[in-house]
Design a protein around this motif. Structure first.
Motif, PDB file in Angstrom:
ATOM      1  N   ASN A 124       8.319   1.010 -11.168  1.00  0.00           N
ATOM      2  CA  ASN A 124       8.967   2.193 -10.604  1.00  0.00           C
ATOM      3  C   ASN A 124       9.852   1.823  -9.422  1.00  0.00           C
ATOM      4  O   ASN A 124      10.948   2.373  -9.247  1.00  0.00           O
ATOM      5  CB  ASN A 124       7.916   3.205 -10.155  1.00  0.00           C
ATOM      6  CG  ASN A 124       7.197   3.863 -11.320  1.00  0.00           C
ATOM      7  OD1 ASN A 124       7.626   3.740 -12.468  1.00  0.00           O
ATOM      8  ND2 ASN A 124       6.107   4.550 -11.046  1.00  0.00           N
ATOM      9  N   HIS A 125       9.367   0.896  -8.595  1.00  0.00           N
ATOM     10  CA  HIS A 125      10.129   0.425  -7.437  1.00  0.00           C
ATOM     11  C   HIS A 125      11.419  -0.257  -7.904  1.00  0.00           C
ATOM     12  O   HIS A 125      12.499   0.023  -7.385  1.00  0.00           O
ATOM     13  CB  HIS A 125       9.256  -0.547  -6.642  1.00  0.00           C
ATOM     14  CG  HIS A 125       9.910  -1.117  -5.429  1.00  0.00           C
ATOM     15  ND1 HIS A 125      10.142  -0.378  -4.289  1.00  0.00           N
ATOM     16  CD2 HIS A 125      10.387  -2.369  -5.167  1.00  0.00           C
ATOM     17  CE1 HIS A 125      10.723  -1.149  -3.377  1.00  0.00           C
ATOM     18  NE2 HIS A 125      10.887  -2.349  -3.892  1.00  0.00           N
ATOM     19  N   TRP A 126      11.298  -1.126  -8.904  1.00  0.00           N
ATOM     20  CA  TRP A 126      12.481  -1.802  -9.455  1.00  0.00           C
ATOM     21  C   TRP A 126      13.443  -0.784 -10.063  1.00  0.00           C
ATOM     22  O   TRP A 126      14.665  -0.925  -9.921  1.00  0.00           O
ATOM     23  CB  TRP A 126      12.048  -2.823 -10.513  1.00  0.00           C
ATOM     24  CG  TRP A 126      13.220  -3.470 -11.215  1.00  0.00           C
ATOM     25  CD1 TRP A 126      13.923  -4.561 -10.810  1.00  0.00           C
ATOM     26  CD2 TRP A 126      13.839  -3.012 -12.421  1.00  0.00           C
ATOM     27  NE1 TRP A 126      14.948  -4.826 -11.694  1.00  0.00           N
ATOM     28  CE2 TRP A 126      14.913  -3.888 -12.691  1.00  0.00           C
ATOM     29  CE3 TRP A 126      13.585  -1.962 -13.304  1.00  0.00           C
ATOM     30  CZ2 TRP A 126      15.735  -3.743 -13.812  1.00  0.00           C
ATOM     31  CZ3 TRP A 126      14.399  -1.800 -14.409  1.00  0.00           C
ATOM     32  CH2 TRP A 126      15.465  -2.692 -14.659  1.00  0.00           C
ATOM     33  N   TRP A 158       3.367   6.439  -5.826  1.00  0.00           N
ATOM     34  CA  TRP A 158       3.160   6.870  -7.214  1.00  0.00           C
ATOM     35  C   TRP A 158       1.675   7.045  -7.537  1.00  0.00           C
ATOM     36  O   TRP A 158       1.272   6.950  -8.690  1.00  0.00           O
ATOM     37  CB  TRP A 158       3.807   5.870  -8.165  1.00  0.00           C
ATOM     38  CG  TRP A 158       5.301   5.897  -8.073  1.00  0.00           C
ATOM     39  CD1 TRP A 158       6.138   6.842  -8.592  1.00  0.00           C
ATOM     40  CD2 TRP A 158       6.144   4.955  -7.393  1.00  0.00           C
ATOM     41  NE1 TRP A 158       7.448   6.547  -8.287  1.00  0.00           N
ATOM     42  CE2 TRP A 158       7.488   5.396  -7.562  1.00  0.00           C
ATOM     43  CE3 TRP A 158       5.910   3.777  -6.690  1.00  0.00           C
ATOM     44  CZ2 TRP A 158       8.568   4.700  -7.036  1.00  0.00           C
ATOM     45  CZ3 TRP A 158       6.981   3.079  -6.151  1.00  0.00           C
ATOM     46  CH2 TRP A 158       8.301   3.547  -6.316  1.00  0.00           C
ATOM     47  N   SER A 159       0.874   7.315  -6.501  1.00  0.00           N
ATOM     48  CA  SER A 159      -0.579   7.410  -6.684  1.00  0.00           C
ATOM     49  C   SER A 159      -0.997   8.561  -7.607  1.00  0.00           C
ATOM     50  O   SER A 159      -2.052   8.500  -8.236  1.00  0.00           O
ATOM     51  CB  SER A 159      -1.277   7.560  -5.328  1.00  0.00           C
ATOM     52  OG  SER A 159      -0.836   8.742  -4.670  1.00  0.00           O
ATOM     53  N   GLU A 160      -0.184   9.599  -7.687  1.00  0.00           N
ATOM     54  CA  GLU A 160      -0.554  10.740  -8.527  1.00  0.00           C
ATOM     55  C   GLU A 160      -0.384  10.451 -10.012  1.00  0.00           C
ATOM     56  O   GLU A 160      -0.994  11.112 -10.844  1.00  0.00           O
ATOM     57  CB  GLU A 160       0.276  11.971  -8.149  1.00  0.00           C
ATOM     58  CG  GLU A 160      -0.045  12.517  -6.756  1.00  0.00           C
ATOM     59  CD  GLU A 160       0.694  13.810  -6.468  1.00  0.00           C
ATOM     60  OE1 GLU A 160       1.443  14.272  -7.363  1.00  0.00           O
ATOM     61  OE2 GLU A 160       0.528  14.349  -5.363  1.00  0.00           O
ATOM     62  N   PRO A 172       0.812  -1.229   0.000  1.00  0.00           N
ATOM     63  CA  PRO A 172       0.000   0.000   0.000  1.00  0.00           C
ATOM     64  C   PRO A 172       0.842   1.274   0.000  1.00  0.00           C
ATOM     65  O   PRO A 172       0.482   2.264  -0.643  1.00  0.00           O
ATOM     66  CB  PRO A 172      -0.812  -0.132   1.293  1.00  0.00           C
ATOM     67  CG  PRO A 172      -0.932  -1.609   1.503  1.00  0.00           C
ATOM     68  CD  PRO A 172       0.396  -2.155   1.067  1.00  0.00           C
ATOM     69  N   PHE A 173       1.975   1.254   0.701  1.00  0.00           N
ATOM     70  CA  PHE A 173       2.857   2.419   0.708  1.00  0.00           C
ATOM     71  C   PHE A 173       3.505   2.611  -0.663  1.00  0.00           C
ATOM     72  O   PHE A 173       3.708   3.743  -1.111  1.00  0.00           O
ATOM     73  CB  PHE A 173       3.930   2.274   1.784  1.00  0.00           C
ATOM     74  CG  PHE A 173       3.411   2.427   3.182  1.00  0.00           C
ATOM     75  CD1 PHE A 173       3.293   3.686   3.756  1.00  0.00           C
ATOM     76  CD2 PHE A 173       3.034   1.322   3.921  1.00  0.00           C
ATOM     77  CE1 PHE A 173       2.802   3.839   5.038  1.00  0.00           C
ATOM     78  CE2 PHE A 173       2.539   1.457   5.209  1.00  0.00           C
ATOM     79  CZ  PHE A 173       2.424   2.720   5.771  1.00  0.00           C
ATOM     80  N   ASP A 200      -1.974   1.584 -11.147  1.00  0.00           N
ATOM     81  CA  ASP A 200      -1.667   0.239 -11.637  1.00  0.00           C
ATOM     82  C   ASP A 200      -0.533  -0.368 -10.820  1.00  0.00           C
ATOM     83  O   ASP A 200       0.569   0.195 -10.747  1.00  0.00           O
ATOM     84  CB  ASP A 200      -1.270   0.295 -13.120  1.00  0.00           C
ATOM     85  CG  ASP A 200      -0.942  -1.079 -13.676  1.00  0.00           C
ATOM     86  OD1 ASP A 200      -1.854  -1.908 -13.761  1.00  0.00           O
ATOM     87  OD2 ASP A 200       0.244  -1.312 -14.016  1.00  0.00           O
ATOM     88  N   TYR A 201      -0.787  -1.514 -10.216  1.00  0.00           N
ATOM     89  CA  TYR A 201       0.215  -2.153  -9.354  1.00  0.00           C
ATOM     90  C   TYR A 201       1.495  -2.474 -10.112  1.00  0.00           C
ATOM     91  O   TYR A 201       2.609  -2.252  -9.603  1.00  0.00           O
ATOM     92  CB  TYR A 201      -0.365  -3.425  -8.734  1.00  0.00           C
ATOM     93  CG  TYR A 201       0.634  -4.202  -7.903  1.00  0.00           C
ATOM     94  CD1 TYR A 201       0.900  -3.829  -6.587  1.00  0.00           C
ATOM     95  CD2 TYR A 201       1.323  -5.288  -8.439  1.00  0.00           C
ATOM     96  CE1 TYR A 201       1.830  -4.521  -5.822  1.00  0.00           C
ATOM     97  CE2 TYR A 201       2.254  -5.984  -7.690  1.00  0.00           C
ATOM     98  CZ  TYR A 201       2.503  -5.601  -6.383  1.00  0.00           C
ATOM     99  OH  TYR A 201       3.424  -6.285  -5.636  1.00  0.00           O
TER     100      TYR A 201
END
Length: 239
Positions: A198-200, A185-187, A179-180, A191-192
């Motif tokens: 983005n995390h990678w 990148w919620s803005e 969830p964090f 999409d998970y």
């Protein structure tokens, strides 16, 4: 039907039952944690008797070790696949970069190993000690590449355990703090898979900078799973 065929079918059925017990137990251990899972929980979800599970494994601890052994063997094979797909003439920098970012991609898609490791940290020392090792052919190969890199870059040497630690942090963060990650990148997206990419990419940027990777050699996948090599299922667990 001959006795030989009956015996073979019986052995296959027993092996499939063991695989199903391990599959369900893995899901429960990852979801609830080792301490909160009982043999009765596993038997009820698999749909077999408590005594049958004891017959195949003996105890919850032995199921956990069987799962860990299976994952270890799988990961050894996968690590070998990653190494085999790195060009032999690549520099040590490119080899270490490719190995680390592709391995993290796998850990982000297949979360169970890091989930089991994280849970093991909270349990008996025997469980986490089972995961921490410095022996083995793959370890020797990676350490050998690191030695080559350090010989070429004596002023900026690397420590393999630091790379491992960064990888574990990124893998565990995505597995336990989803969830964090999504909020980060919620803005720009809900999409998970995009957030996972983005995390990678954060880890990818760190490794590319750490190993001075030329821009032309930096990986830029559209999805994290694009970096994961396909692996066959274990034969004994196939129907």
């Amino acid at each position: 039907m001959s006795e030989r065929k009956q015996g073979r079918r019986s052995a296959q059925s027993a092996e499939q039952t063991k695989c199903e017990i391990m599959r369900v137990a893995t899901e429960l251990f990852c979801e609830l944690g080792y301490e909160r899972v009982s043999l009765r929980n596993i038997s009820e979800k698999v749909g077999v008797s408590h005594s049958l599970i004891r017959h195949h494994f003996g105890s919850k601890e032995k199921i956990w070790y069987a799962i860990s052994d299976d994952l270890h063997n799988y990961m050894e094979t996968y690590l070998r696949t990653v190494i085999d797909n790195i060009p032999a003439n690549a520099t040590p920098s490119i080899k270490l970069y490719s190995f680390s970012v592709r391995l993290l991609a796998h850990m982000l898609i297949f979360k169970q190993p890091i989930q089991l490791i994280a849970d093991a940290v909270r349990q008996e020392e025997a469980l986490i000690d089972y995961f921490i090792g410095t022996a083995g052919e793959i370890e020797a190969i990676v350490n050998g590449i690191a030695d080559e890199y350090n010989n070429d870059h004596p002023d900026t040497p690397i420590k393999i355990w630091e790379i491992k630690w960064q990888m574990l942090m990124f893998a565990h963060g995505a597995a336990s703090l989803g969830p964090f990650m999504m909020e980060t990148w919620s803005e720009e997206t809900d999409d998970y898979q995009r957030c996972l990419l983005n995390h990678w990419q954060m880890f990818n940027s760190i490794m590319a900078a750490r190993f001075n990777v030329p821009h032309s050699d930096i990986l830029s996948p559209e999805k994290v799973k694009d970096l994961v090599y396909p692996m066959p299922c274990h034969e004994e667990c196939q129907s």
